[in-house]
Write a protein that holds these residues in place. Sequence first.
Motif, PDB file in Angstrom:
ATOM      1  N   ASP A 283       0.833  -1.201   0.000  1.00 26.27           N
ATOM      2  CA  ASP A 283       0.000   0.000   0.000  1.00 26.27           C
ATOM      3  C   ASP A 283       0.874   1.261   0.000  1.00 26.27           C
ATOM      4  O   ASP A 283       1.673   1.486   0.906  1.00 26.27           O
ATOM      5  N   THR A 284       0.701   2.095  -1.035  1.00 22.09           N
ATOM      6  CA  THR A 284       1.562   3.273  -1.222  1.00 22.09           C
ATOM      7  C   THR A 284       1.456   4.257  -0.072  1.00 22.09           C
ATOM      8  O   THR A 284       2.469   4.782   0.416  1.00 22.09           O
ATOM      9  N   GLU A 285       0.240   4.540   0.373  1.00 24.03           N
ATOM     10  CA  GLU A 285       0.064   5.510   1.451  1.00 24.03           C
ATOM     11  C   GLU A 285       0.642   5.012   2.766  1.00 24.03           C
ATOM     12  O   GLU A 285       1.218   5.773   3.538  1.00 24.03           O
ATOM     13  N   ALA A 286       0.503   3.713   3.020  1.00 18.90           N
ATOM     14  CA  ALA A 286       1.080   3.138   4.233  1.00 18.90           C
ATOM     15  C   ALA A 286       2.600   3.274   4.208  1.00 18.90           C
ATOM     16  O   ALA A 286       3.228   3.604   5.218  1.00 18.90           O
ATOM     17  N   LEU A 287       3.187   3.047   3.049  1.00 16.82           N
ATOM     18  CA  LEU A 287       4.636   3.205   2.902  1.00 16.82           C
ATOM     19  C   LEU A 287       5.057   4.648   3.159  1.00 16.82           C
ATOM     20  O   LEU A 287       6.059   4.904   3.837  1.00 16.82           O
ATOM     21  N   LYS A 288       4.284   5.585   2.617  1.00 17.80           N
ATOM     22  CA  LYS A 288       4.605   7.003   2.806  1.00 17.80           C
ATOM     23  C   LYS A 288       4.540   7.402   4.276  1.00 17.80           C
ATOM     24  O   LYS A 288       5.369   8.158   4.770  1.00 17.80           O
ATOM     25  N   GLN A 289       3.522   6.882   4.963  1.00 16.85           N
ATOM     26  CA  GLN A 289       3.365   7.212   6.378  1.00 16.85           C
ATOM     27  C   GLN A 289       4.555   6.733   7.193  1.00 16.85           C
ATOM     28  O   GLN A 289       5.116   7.479   8.013  1.00 16.85           O
ATOM     29  N   VAL A 290       4.969   5.494   6.958  1.00 18.72           N
ATOM     30  CA  VAL A 290       6.096   4.940   7.707  1.00 18.72           C
ATOM     31  C   VAL A 290       7.381   5.687   7.358  1.00 18.72           C
ATOM     32  O   VAL A 290       8.189   6.006   8.242  1.00 18.72           O
ATOM     33  N   ASP A 296      11.199  11.658  10.419  1.00 16.30           N
ATOM     34  CA  ASP A 296      10.981  12.686  11.439  1.00 16.30           C
ATOM     35  C   ASP A 296      11.673  12.322  12.754  1.00 16.30           C
ATOM     36  O   ASP A 296      12.062  13.198  13.528  1.00 16.30           O
ATOM     37  N   GLU A 297      11.795  11.020  13.015  1.00 22.00           N
ATOM     38  CA  GLU A 297      12.463  10.567  14.241  1.00 22.00           C
ATOM     39  C   GLU A 297      13.971  10.402  14.058  1.00 22.00           C
ATOM     40  O   GLU A 297      14.680  10.031  14.999  1.00 22.00           O
ATOM     41  N   GLY A 298      14.434  10.660  12.841  1.00 19.08           N
ATOM     42  CA  GLY A 298      15.872  10.553  12.596  1.00 19.08           C
ATOM     43  C   GLY A 298      16.379   9.147  12.415  1.00 19.08           C
ATOM     44  O   GLY A 298      17.585   8.895  12.508  1.00 19.08           O
TER      45      GLY A 298
END
Length: 326
Positions: A283-290, A296-298
Amino acid sequence: MNEAVFQETTAEPRTQSVPLAHLSLELGHLYMEDFEGGPERLGEHFAEVRVWADAVRASAARRSKRPRISTCFLVDDYFTRFSTPAELIPMVIEQARKAGLVIDYLARESACAVADRVELAEAVMHRLVESPPPGSYGSRPHVSQTGWLANGQRTPTGTRSALGAVKGWEPPQETAARNHSVFMDVELWSEKDGTRLWSCPFLAAVWQLARLGLLRHLGEPVLVPQEWEGADFPHDWDRLPPLIRLTDTKAPFSAYRTCTLMPNRFLAVEDAVRLILDQTDVDTEALKQVDKRSRDEGIPVPAAVAQRATYVFYEEPGDSSESEES
Protein backbone atom coordinates in the motif's frame (compact mmCIF):
# COMPACT_ATOMS: atom_id res chain seq x y z
CA MET A 1 -19.46 31.94 -9.89
CA ASN A 2 -17.72 28.80 -8.63
CA GLU A 3 -19.85 25.70 -8.46
CA ALA A 4 -19.59 23.45 -5.43
CA VAL A 5 -18.36 19.95 -6.18
CA PHE A 6 -19.81 17.14 -4.13
CA GLN A 7 -18.05 13.81 -3.83
CA GLU A 8 -18.87 10.70 -1.84
CA THR A 9 -16.47 10.21 1.05
CA THR A 10 -16.06 6.56 0.02
CA ALA A 11 -14.66 7.56 -3.37
CA GLU A 12 -11.19 8.07 -1.93
CA PRO A 13 -10.75 5.83 1.10
CA ARG A 14 -8.31 7.29 3.60
CA THR A 15 -5.40 5.10 4.63
CA GLN A 16 -5.32 5.09 8.40
CA SER A 17 -1.96 5.16 10.13
CA VAL A 18 -0.98 2.76 12.88
CA PRO A 19 1.12 3.28 16.02
CA LEU A 20 4.73 2.28 15.40
CA ALA A 21 7.52 1.11 17.67
CA HIS A 22 11.14 1.31 16.63
CA LEU A 23 11.53 -2.46 16.60
CA SER A 24 9.29 -5.53 16.66
CA LEU A 25 11.30 -8.33 18.27
CA GLU A 26 9.95 -11.84 17.70
CA LEU A 27 10.89 -14.26 20.48
CA GLY A 28 9.59 -17.40 18.85
CA HIS A 29 8.09 -18.80 15.68
CA LEU A 30 7.64 -22.43 16.65
CA TYR A 31 5.45 -25.26 15.44
CA MET A 32 3.41 -27.80 17.31
CA GLU A 33 6.17 -30.43 17.25
CA ASP A 34 8.33 -27.94 19.14
CA PHE A 35 5.76 -27.73 21.92
CA GLU A 36 5.54 -31.50 22.25
CA GLY A 37 8.84 -31.38 24.16
CA GLY A 38 6.98 -29.64 26.96
CA PRO A 39 8.22 -26.94 29.36
CA GLU A 40 11.82 -28.19 29.29
CA ARG A 41 12.10 -27.80 25.51
CA LEU A 42 10.51 -24.33 25.65
CA GLY A 43 12.82 -23.36 28.48
CA GLU A 44 15.86 -24.26 26.35
CA HIS A 45 14.47 -22.21 23.49
CA PHE A 46 13.93 -19.08 25.58
CA ALA A 47 17.28 -19.43 27.37
CA GLU A 48 19.01 -19.32 23.98
CA VAL A 49 16.78 -16.52 22.72
CA ARG A 50 17.53 -14.38 25.79
CA VAL A 51 21.21 -14.15 24.81
CA TRP A 52 20.40 -12.82 21.35
CA ALA A 53 17.52 -10.63 22.51
CA ASP A 54 19.91 -8.74 24.79
CA ALA A 55 22.27 -8.20 21.85
CA VAL A 56 19.45 -6.94 19.61
CA ARG A 57 18.29 -4.48 22.28
CA ALA A 58 21.85 -3.17 22.66
CA SER A 59 22.07 -2.71 18.90
CA ALA A 60 18.74 -0.81 18.84
CA ALA A 61 20.01 1.50 21.58
CA ARG A 62 22.78 2.64 19.21
CA ARG A 63 20.13 4.09 16.86
CA SER A 64 17.88 5.63 19.47
CA LYS A 65 18.56 6.65 23.05
CA ARG A 66 15.17 5.36 24.18
CA PRO A 67 14.12 2.72 21.65
CA ARG A 68 10.51 1.57 21.63
CA ILE A 69 10.73 -2.21 21.40
CA SER A 70 7.79 -4.60 21.51
CA THR A 71 8.08 -8.37 21.66
CA CYS A 72 5.86 -10.94 19.99
CA PHE A 73 5.41 -14.68 19.70
CA LEU A 74 3.67 -16.67 16.94
CA VAL A 75 1.88 -19.96 17.61
CA ASP A 76 1.13 -22.36 14.77
CA ASP A 77 -2.56 -23.21 14.82
CA TYR A 78 -2.83 -23.28 11.01
CA PHE A 79 -1.00 -26.41 9.86
CA THR A 80 -1.72 -28.48 12.98
CA ARG A 81 -3.72 -28.06 16.17
CA PHE A 82 -1.90 -29.18 19.28
CA SER A 83 -3.12 -28.75 22.84
CA THR A 84 -5.32 -25.71 23.64
CA PRO A 85 -4.70 -22.01 24.34
CA ALA A 86 -5.63 -22.67 27.97
CA GLU A 87 -2.81 -25.21 28.30
CA LEU A 88 -0.22 -23.82 25.89
CA ILE A 89 -0.15 -20.05 26.39
CA PRO A 90 0.45 -20.05 30.18
CA MET A 91 3.32 -22.50 29.63
CA VAL A 92 4.87 -20.22 26.97
CA ILE A 93 4.53 -17.12 29.14
CA GLU A 94 5.99 -18.87 32.20
CA GLN A 95 9.00 -20.34 30.40
CA ALA A 96 9.73 -16.96 28.82
CA ARG A 97 9.52 -15.34 32.26
CA LYS A 98 11.96 -17.86 33.74
CA ALA A 99 14.45 -16.88 31.02
CA GLY A 100 13.99 -13.19 31.83
CA LEU A 101 11.82 -12.45 28.78
CA VAL A 102 8.41 -10.80 28.47
CA ILE A 103 6.04 -11.49 25.57
CA ASP A 104 3.96 -8.39 24.79
CA TYR A 105 1.93 -9.73 21.87
CA LEU A 106 0.88 -13.24 20.91
CA ALA A 107 -0.57 -14.16 17.51
CA ARG A 108 -2.12 -17.22 15.91
CA GLU A 109 -0.56 -18.20 12.57
CA SER A 110 -4.03 -18.85 11.14
CA ALA A 111 -4.59 -15.09 11.49
CA CYS A 112 -2.06 -14.55 8.70
CA ALA A 113 -4.52 -16.37 6.44
CA VAL A 114 -7.80 -14.90 7.74
CA ALA A 115 -8.23 -12.36 10.55
CA ASP A 116 -11.48 -10.73 11.61
CA ARG A 117 -13.17 -12.04 8.45
CA VAL A 118 -10.55 -10.41 6.22
CA GLU A 119 -8.69 -12.86 3.97
CA LEU A 120 -5.24 -11.39 4.45
CA ALA A 121 -3.27 -13.99 2.51
CA GLU A 122 -5.63 -13.71 -0.45
CA ALA A 123 -5.34 -9.91 -0.39
CA VAL A 124 -1.54 -10.01 -0.33
CA MET A 125 -1.50 -12.59 -3.13
CA HIS A 126 -3.37 -10.13 -5.37
CA ARG A 127 -0.67 -7.53 -4.69
CA LEU A 128 2.17 -9.70 -5.97
CA VAL A 129 4.03 -8.23 -8.94
CA GLU A 130 6.50 -10.64 -10.50
CA SER A 131 9.91 -9.36 -11.54
CA PRO A 132 10.02 -9.93 -15.31
CA PRO A 133 13.14 -11.86 -16.34
CA PRO A 134 15.26 -10.24 -19.09
CA GLY A 135 13.94 -11.14 -22.50
CA SER A 136 10.62 -12.48 -21.24
CA TYR A 137 7.42 -11.73 -23.14
CA GLY A 138 4.72 -12.57 -20.66
CA SER A 139 4.40 -16.18 -21.80
CA ARG A 140 4.62 -17.53 -18.25
CA PRO A 141 1.27 -17.79 -16.40
CA HIS A 142 0.79 -15.26 -13.60
CA VAL A 143 1.61 -16.26 -10.04
CA SER A 144 -2.11 -16.10 -9.17
CA GLN A 145 -2.60 -19.06 -11.53
CA THR A 146 0.47 -21.14 -10.80
CA GLY A 147 0.98 -20.49 -7.08
CA TRP A 148 4.73 -20.25 -7.66
CA LEU A 149 6.89 -17.12 -7.40
CA ALA A 150 10.46 -16.94 -8.73
CA ASN A 151 13.21 -14.35 -8.62
CA GLY A 152 14.18 -14.80 -12.25
CA GLN A 153 13.94 -16.98 -15.35
CA ARG A 154 13.19 -20.63 -14.81
CA THR A 155 14.95 -23.30 -16.86
CA PRO A 156 13.03 -23.59 -20.16
CA THR A 157 11.39 -26.96 -20.75
CA GLY A 158 10.65 -28.59 -24.06
CA THR A 159 11.99 -25.71 -26.16
CA ARG A 160 12.84 -26.13 -29.83
CA SER A 161 14.64 -23.98 -32.33
CA ALA A 162 12.98 -22.60 -35.46
CA LEU A 163 14.16 -25.68 -37.38
CA GLY A 164 12.61 -28.04 -34.85
CA ALA A 165 15.77 -29.22 -33.13
CA VAL A 166 15.57 -29.62 -29.39
CA LYS A 167 17.71 -26.99 -27.66
CA GLY A 168 20.28 -27.93 -25.06
CA TRP A 169 19.82 -27.39 -21.35
CA GLU A 170 19.67 -23.77 -20.23
CA PRO A 171 20.28 -22.71 -16.61
CA PRO A 172 17.84 -20.61 -14.61
CA GLN A 173 18.82 -16.95 -14.20
CA GLU A 174 18.29 -14.60 -11.28
CA THR A 175 16.87 -11.27 -12.44
CA ALA A 176 19.11 -9.09 -10.27
CA ALA A 177 22.11 -11.40 -10.15
CA ARG A 178 25.51 -10.04 -9.15
CA ASN A 179 28.16 -12.01 -11.06
CA HIS A 180 26.36 -15.30 -10.43
CA SER A 181 22.73 -16.29 -9.98
CA VAL A 182 21.06 -17.47 -6.81
CA PHE A 183 17.78 -18.72 -8.25
CA MET A 184 14.73 -19.39 -6.08
CA ASP A 185 11.26 -20.66 -6.91
CA VAL A 186 8.80 -20.50 -4.01
CA GLU A 187 5.52 -22.38 -3.65
CA LEU A 188 2.88 -20.04 -2.21
CA TRP A 189 0.07 -22.53 -1.77
CA SER A 190 -1.17 -26.03 -2.53
CA GLU A 191 -4.71 -27.24 -3.13
CA LYS A 192 -6.50 -30.39 -2.11
CA ASP A 193 -10.16 -31.13 -2.71
CA GLY A 194 -10.71 -27.49 -3.71
CA THR A 195 -9.25 -26.14 -0.47
CA ARG A 196 -6.21 -23.88 -0.58
CA LEU A 197 -3.44 -24.39 1.95
CA TRP A 198 -1.10 -21.39 2.16
CA SER A 199 2.59 -22.17 2.49
CA CYS A 200 4.70 -21.35 5.53
CA PRO A 201 6.83 -18.75 3.65
CA PHE A 202 3.76 -16.95 2.35
CA LEU A 203 2.08 -16.75 5.76
CA ALA A 204 5.39 -15.58 7.23
CA ALA A 205 5.52 -12.80 4.61
CA VAL A 206 2.03 -11.66 5.65
CA TRP A 207 3.24 -11.76 9.27
CA GLN A 208 6.20 -9.54 8.42
CA LEU A 209 3.96 -7.01 6.63
CA ALA A 210 1.72 -6.88 9.71
CA ARG A 211 4.68 -6.34 12.03
CA LEU A 212 5.95 -3.58 9.72
CA GLY A 213 2.58 -1.80 9.88
CA LEU A 214 1.97 -2.13 6.13
CA LEU A 215 -1.24 -4.19 5.96
CA ARG A 216 -4.51 -2.41 5.15
CA HIS A 217 -8.02 -3.45 4.10
CA LEU A 218 -10.00 -0.65 2.42
CA GLY A 219 -7.66 1.78 4.15
CA GLU A 220 -8.25 0.27 7.60
CA PRO A 221 -5.50 -1.41 9.65
CA VAL A 222 -5.83 -5.17 9.98
CA LEU A 223 -4.51 -7.66 12.52
CA VAL A 224 -4.94 -5.09 15.28
CA PRO A 225 -4.03 -6.27 18.80
CA GLN A 226 -6.88 -6.94 21.18
CA GLU A 227 -6.62 -6.68 24.94
CA TRP A 228 -6.81 -9.96 26.82
CA GLU A 229 -8.14 -9.30 30.29
CA GLY A 230 -9.54 -12.70 31.14
CA ALA A 231 -7.90 -14.78 33.83
CA ASP A 232 -8.06 -17.95 31.74
CA PHE A 233 -7.48 -18.59 28.06
CA PRO A 234 -10.10 -20.49 26.03
CA HIS A 235 -9.96 -24.22 25.30
CA ASP A 236 -10.62 -23.63 21.59
CA TRP A 237 -8.13 -21.86 19.30
CA ASP A 238 -10.97 -20.31 17.28
CA ARG A 239 -12.17 -18.49 20.40
CA LEU A 240 -8.81 -16.78 20.83
CA PRO A 241 -8.52 -13.42 19.01
CA PRO A 242 -6.04 -13.37 16.08
CA LEU A 243 -3.61 -11.10 17.94
CA ILE A 244 -3.68 -10.33 21.65
CA ARG A 245 -1.73 -8.01 23.92
CA LEU A 246 -0.51 -9.77 27.03
CA THR A 247 1.13 -6.88 28.89
CA ASP A 248 0.59 -3.20 29.59
CA THR A 249 3.45 -2.23 27.28
CA LYS A 250 3.27 1.18 25.63
CA ALA A 251 5.33 -0.02 22.66
CA PRO A 252 3.03 -0.71 19.67
CA PHE A 253 2.88 -4.09 17.97
CA SER A 254 3.97 -2.79 14.54
CA ALA A 255 7.34 -1.15 14.06
CA TYR A 256 9.70 0.51 11.59
CA ARG A 257 11.84 -2.62 11.59
CA THR A 258 11.51 -6.23 12.67
CA CYS A 259 13.98 -8.69 14.11
CA THR A 260 13.15 -12.38 14.30
CA LEU A 261 15.05 -14.78 16.56
CA MET A 262 14.68 -18.33 15.32
CA PRO A 263 16.44 -21.70 14.90
CA ASN A 264 18.64 -21.98 11.81
CA ARG A 265 16.36 -24.66 10.32
CA PHE A 266 14.07 -21.78 9.27
CA LEU A 267 16.72 -20.05 7.14
CA ALA A 268 15.41 -21.34 3.79
CA VAL A 269 11.86 -20.32 4.72
CA GLU A 270 12.92 -16.78 5.56
CA ASP A 271 14.93 -16.49 2.33
CA ALA A 272 11.65 -17.24 0.58
CA VAL A 273 9.87 -14.63 2.73
CA ARG A 274 12.27 -11.93 1.54
CA LEU A 275 11.69 -12.94 -2.08
CA ILE A 276 7.94 -12.56 -1.57
CA LEU A 277 8.33 -9.17 0.13
CA ASP A 278 10.52 -7.95 -2.73
CA GLN A 279 7.69 -8.66 -5.18
CA THR A 280 4.74 -7.33 -3.16
CA ASP A 281 3.14 -4.05 -4.19
CA VAL A 282 2.65 -2.67 -0.69
CA ASP A 283 0.00 0.00 0.00
CA THR A 284 1.56 3.27 -1.22
CA GLU A 285 0.06 5.51 1.45
CA ALA A 286 1.08 3.14 4.23
CA LEU A 287 4.64 3.20 2.90
CA LYS A 288 4.61 7.00 2.81
CA GLN A 289 3.37 7.21 6.38
CA VAL A 290 6.10 4.94 7.71
CA ASP A 291 8.77 6.68 5.65
CA LYS A 292 7.80 10.17 6.88
CA ARG A 293 7.47 9.22 10.53
CA SER A 294 10.76 7.32 10.59
CA ARG A 295 12.56 10.26 8.98
CA ASP A 296 10.98 12.69 11.44
CA GLU A 297 12.46 10.57 14.24
CA GLY A 298 15.87 10.55 12.60
CA ILE A 299 15.87 6.81 11.91
CA PRO A 300 14.83 6.44 8.25
CA VAL A 301 13.90 2.97 7.02
CA PRO A 302 15.31 1.30 3.89
CA ALA A 303 13.26 1.83 0.73
CA ALA A 304 13.01 -1.93 0.14
CA VAL A 305 10.51 -3.51 2.55
CA ALA A 306 12.49 -6.76 2.75
CA GLN A 307 15.49 -4.83 4.05
CA ARG A 308 13.48 -3.71 7.08
CA ALA A 309 13.30 -7.31 8.32
CA THR A 310 16.36 -8.69 10.10
CA TYR A 311 17.05 -12.10 11.60
CA VAL A 312 19.19 -13.93 14.11
CA PHE A 313 19.46 -17.63 13.31
CA TYR A 314 20.83 -19.68 16.18
CA GLU A 315 21.81 -23.29 16.61
CA GLU A 316 19.37 -25.30 18.67
CA PRO A 317 20.55 -27.45 21.55
CA GLY A 318 21.34 -30.91 20.18
CA ASP A 319 21.84 -29.68 16.61
CA SER A 320 25.59 -30.18 16.43
CA SER A 321 27.19 -33.50 15.52
CA GLU A 322 29.18 -33.24 18.73
CA SER A 323 25.94 -33.29 20.74
CA GLU A 324 24.62 -36.22 18.74
CA GLU A 325 27.75 -38.26 19.46
CA SER A 326 27.70 -37.60 23.19
